[in-house]
Design an enzyme around this catalytic site. Sequence first.
Site, PDB file in Angstrom:
ATOM      1  CD  GLU A  66      -1.520  -2.744   2.050  1.00 23.52           C
ATOM      2  OE1 GLU A  66      -0.598  -2.852   2.257  1.00 23.52           O
ATOM      3  OE2 GLU A  66      -2.570  -3.234   1.844  1.00 23.52           O
ATOM      4  CE  LYS A 178     -16.989  -6.910   3.343  1.00 20.78           C
ATOM      5  NZ  LYS A 178     -16.237  -9.081   3.599  1.00 20.78           N
TER       6      LYS A 178
END
Lengths: 595, 202
Positions: A66, A178
Amino acid sequence: MGQADGQEPSGQELSRGEMTGAKALWATLANHGITTVFGYPGGAIMPVYDALTFYPEVRHVLTRHEQGAAHAAEGWAKATGEIGVCLATSGPGATNLVTGLADAMMDSVPLLAITGNVARHLMGTDAFQEADITGITLPITKHNYVVRDVEELPQIIAEAIRIARAGRPGPVLVDIPKDVQLAAYAGAIPSPHARPEIPAPSDESIERALELLRSAKKPVIMAGGGSLDAAAEITALARAWDIPVITTLMGLGAFPASDPLWLGMPGMHGSVAANRAISEADVLMGIGLRFDDRVTGRVGGFAPNASIIHIELDAAEIGKIIRTHVPVRGDAKVAAVKLTEGALKGVWPDWTAQLQEWKDRNETPDHWGAGYAVKAVVDRLTPDDILSSDVGQHQMLAAQLARFEKPRRWLNSGGLGTMGFGFPAAIGAGMAEPGVRSVVIAGDGGFQMTAQELATLKMYDIRNVKICIINNSFLGMVRQWQEMFHGKRYSEVWLGDSNPDFLKLADAYDVPGYRASSAEELPGAIDAWLADPKSALLEVVVPHEHGVFPMVPAGAALYEMIESDPRRAAELKAQLADAPMNEAPTSTAAEVNDA
Amino acid sequence: MTEPISYDQLLSILVRDEPRVLTRITALFGRRGYNIKSLSVGNTEHPGVSRMTIVVHGDRGVVEQAIRQLEKLHDVVKIIDHSLEKYVDRELVLVKVAITPESRVEVRQIAEDFRSRIVDVGRHALTFEVTGDEGKLTAFIEQMRPFGILETMRTGRIALTRGSNADIASHIYHGGESDTLRPALEGLEAREERARGVPNLF
Ligand SMILES: Cc1ncc(C[n+]2csc(CCOP(=O)(O)OP(=O)(O)O)c2C)c(N)n1
């Protein structure tokens, strides 16, 4: 088309179907003209990755870490001036973005980071892979959000993009639980906000600046990273007045290096001419900069004779470090245009002559070493090429020796000094401008912090990234400080016994490699490396213990700079210039520990 | 070089009433090493906008830098620097004072002189509520100190500019003069509007 490859369902039209938060995210990004995002998937962002398959207009680039995604997005943004976007999952994915966000904050890079998070009912419960990423990134983002309601998601994305680009740019993080990604979305997809207008400086402040310039005998302009988009106007201004120009590490390219008025870079490894000019000037006009301590040296000794004009968008930077006599708050472009009107030309011939004399003192590296190698590489670049650097001696050498004619061709981590930045940033810039050569100069230390991104080159068949590793077998910059300020105790900086064979490493990723270990081998190796139709790696093996000079020791004033390498002078004297190159370092960590 | 003079300075900060706002503000002060002496927060008449009064100790340069850094925060709607205008400020303190049968009357008398109210009566202690400016509260506490102060709690100062020089925009006070909050508040209202129209899915 990377991500979408091989995933298109056979014989069946992709249907965007029912709108969800995740789909609304992609639709909003697409609406904002985002064509490429850099990221890495994971559990908490899977709905977003699933929805991605319905949005082929956005290209996702899978990096191998990342941090690589964040720096690639930065490289994209620094080269184009447009916003870069990176994506990560919750917890460890999100925390891996942190270095890139801090880097973007320090260097005012417009960046949008999107992270997944655990479902809302799990937030705050120490759920699997949960991290309070908005808490963690609070001081290193311009702003951040947790999206608590799907109906707000697209608006928040639009607002985040606006904030990242507005005024002094910076990173904005949007954390999406989520369940919000999965929730149905019934609203509209927002279009981009109009870019907020940049305030023009007040007439009064311009008038005061003009007055000061007209009374000057030894004026100098210092242009920083915030002046890049005003490069043309600043160039016109300087030429209209005949005022010499210094460009900071972040501002390289804001003024053409070929112009006789250019004096180089100021600060710790700045040019003799730039640092002398600052120390002697009676009027110093700073444009789009923040007087970083690496630029000012000891603040009390900075520009001791000068009245300061500070043209800057961010009011908080005016007077923060350096007393300012004429603050000019607002758009550098407008300020430069207004200050060009009513210019007096050529009224300080003595000053210009004196500066030229100092300029001539800049040494060109004429003997084999890191500086020699960096110069050979940067001399081969064209004004269109993008040059990224990592952090260390090679970075300062590149900044000293490269000659930039245009803005946004020089990418480096100025404020944070992030090792590992250079290579992924070059990938990002190379993907933003596929027709342009994207060259990175890295050290053997820093390259290994993000070397895994070689896989990204391979995966997307990127052909325009040219990697140059200056291998001195040391964490060179730290070693130089240890040599100068720590009695030559080389503690934990020797890499020579454990460095990989960089060519084999590249080969493992199908990246062609070239090597040069002497001045004789170098030109041929550079030619072959640049001529290779693919992205390629060049390793230049250089002597271990070279220093970067000029140097202003930490805590000293600019006028206390050490102009040239004292060791080199001694070497020349002792005729040791042709000592064997692969000798062991003078003292290794092992010896230090034995002592 | 002479040291810059440090003194207590009063700021009012109008902020969007969103999560983490307090953290953002205090983190900004903390990171830059500005010492907050007192901080009080409450709602305003306008939903979605809270008002903080902060007392910072430092020289003028510190406070100016703090203001400029605060202005950059997305959550900050407006900052009022009270050193630039006349203002009224108040603070509330609760003071629990030890009493004996002999001191009881005298303690009550002092409290009365300060227009203080008794809010709790115990066998060995009286608790007073005092409001006023800093000087008054300090004087009260000093007067009580000889009797034995068991506990105090101060709210921190709150402040408003004086007169018709309204801190807050006209559409909040209906007919004032300043309109400086409008652009920021419009964005806020639009978002609230949207949020209201949406059924809570969970
Ligand atoms: C992530 C990170 N860790 C540590 C440092 C401290 N640091 C600055 S320069 C440097 C040495 C860099 O060595 P190398 O990459 O080999 O380049 P060189 O200086 O030899 O050119 C180090 C360790 C840093 N800037 N960034």
